[in-house]
Write a protein that holds these residues in place. Structure first.
Motif, short mmCIF file in Angstrom:
data_model
loop_
_atom_site.label_atom_id
_atom_site.label_comp_id
_atom_site.label_asym_id
_atom_site.label_seq_id
_atom_site.Cartn_x
_atom_site.Cartn_y
_atom_site.Cartn_z
N GLY A 81 8.72 14.17 3.62
CA GLY A 81 9.41 13.87 4.87
C GLY A 81 8.92 12.60 5.54
N ALA A 82 7.62 12.30 5.42
CA ALA A 82 7.05 11.17 6.16
C ALA A 82 7.12 9.85 5.41
CB ALA A 82 5.59 11.48 6.51
N MET A 83 7.00 9.89 4.09
CA MET A 83 6.84 8.64 3.35
C MET A 83 8.06 7.71 3.44
SD MET A 83 5.57 8.08 -0.58
CE MET A 83 4.19 9.18 -0.27
N PRO A 84 9.30 8.19 3.29
CA PRO A 84 10.43 7.25 3.41
C PRO A 84 10.47 6.57 4.78
CG PRO A 84 11.14 9.33 2.46
CD PRO A 84 9.74 9.55 2.95
N PRO B 291 0.81 -1.23 0.00
CA PRO B 291 0.00 0.00 0.00
C PRO B 291 0.84 1.27 0.00
CG PRO B 291 -0.84 -1.58 1.60
CD PRO B 291 0.48 -2.09 1.15
N PHE B 292 1.98 1.24 0.68
CA PHE B 292 2.83 2.43 0.71
C PHE B 292 3.51 2.66 -0.63
CE2 PHE B 292 2.95 1.18 5.33
CZ PHE B 292 2.15 2.20 5.76
N LEU C 197 13.62 1.50 -3.55
CA LEU C 197 12.41 1.16 -4.27
C LEU C 197 11.40 2.30 -4.22
CD1 LEU C 197 11.69 -2.58 -3.35
CD2 LEU C 197 12.35 -1.66 -5.57
N TYR C 198 11.33 2.96 -3.08
CA TYR C 198 10.42 4.11 -2.95
C TYR C 198 10.73 5.17 -3.99
CZ TYR C 198 9.55 8.85 -1.26
OH TYR C 198 9.25 10.18 -1.18
#
Length: 230
Positions: free
Chosen positions: A147-150, A35-36, A168-169
């Motif tokens: 800022g939050a996603m990694p 999902p992320f 991968l992100y």
């Protein structure tokens, strides 16, 4: 395109069978991380995909197209400046906001803010101040998400694969931007005006609505994800 799909399938099989794959395909499909990564792809869609169309909207001659502001390159940069400032503020504030509410709620709030600002672009774009104000809040949401996603993705990944998870992100986010470039260009092309040969105002409205929908889906994917706590 058919050849590309065949090569993609072969590449996935090779990566799945490799003991040390270049890209961890299994991580893309894991229940805790998929999902992320989906949210990261959609982030790339509205982040990269909206930049060029917004600039062309500012540059459009309202006398010829019926929309836009006829701005020069320098004026466009000044109108986009609040978005850049908002992005820096959001990135700097991420840690403080996350300490109070958590990283996943912060990411969800960022996607929600971005969705609302693109919705504002779709319905309120007659005045420069409306676009500049919306750009500031879009930048704030994008900064918080950057800022939050990694951190959220790394926390959801196996501790031994954090480096690969972060890489991968970035790849998935960039892929989303590449897809958005083609899709959004085709969307604008579907609204070409016969008299001017330029995209009609409806094309930009549809684009902003699509970007807002991408942010909403990213929010939903983040909300319903199963997350491994660090």
């Amino acid at each position: 395109m058919a050849l590309g799909l065949v090569l993609l399938a072969v590449w996935v099989l090779v990566e799945l069978r490799a003991s040390e794959p270049l890209v961890d395909v299994r991580a893309l499909a894991a229940r805790t991380t998929a999902p992320f990564y989906c949210a990261a792809f959609l982030f790339g869609v509205f982040y990269f995909g909206s930049q060029a169309p917004n600039s062309t909207f500012y540059a459009a001659d309202p006398g010829a197209t019926g929309y836009g502001f006829g701005l020069s390159a320098l004026s466009i940069s000044l109108v986009l400046l609040p978005g850049a400032v908002g992005s820096v503020v959001g990135s700097l504030a991420t840690a403080a906001v996350a300490r109070r509410f958590g990283y996943r709620p912060t990411l969800m709030a960022a996607f929600g803010l971005v969705a609302l600002t693109f919705l504002q672009f779709a319905f309120l774009h007659e005045e420069i101040w409306q676009m500049a104000a919306g750009s500031a809040f879009t930048g704030l949401g994008i900064g918080l998400a950057l800022g939050a996603m990694p951190t959220v993705i790394v926390e959801a990944s196996d501790p031994s694969r954090t480096g690969i998870a972060a890489a991968l992100y970035n790849n998935v986010k960039t892929l989303g931007g590449a897809v958005a470039g083609g899709v959004f260009a085709a969307l604008l092309g579907a609204f070409l005006s016969p008299s001017t040969g330029e995209p009609g105002e409806g094309g930009y409205t549809a684009l902003w609505l699509a970007a807002s929908a991408a942010a909403v889906i990213a929010l939903v994917a983040t909300a319903f994800s199963r997350r491994r706590e660090a």
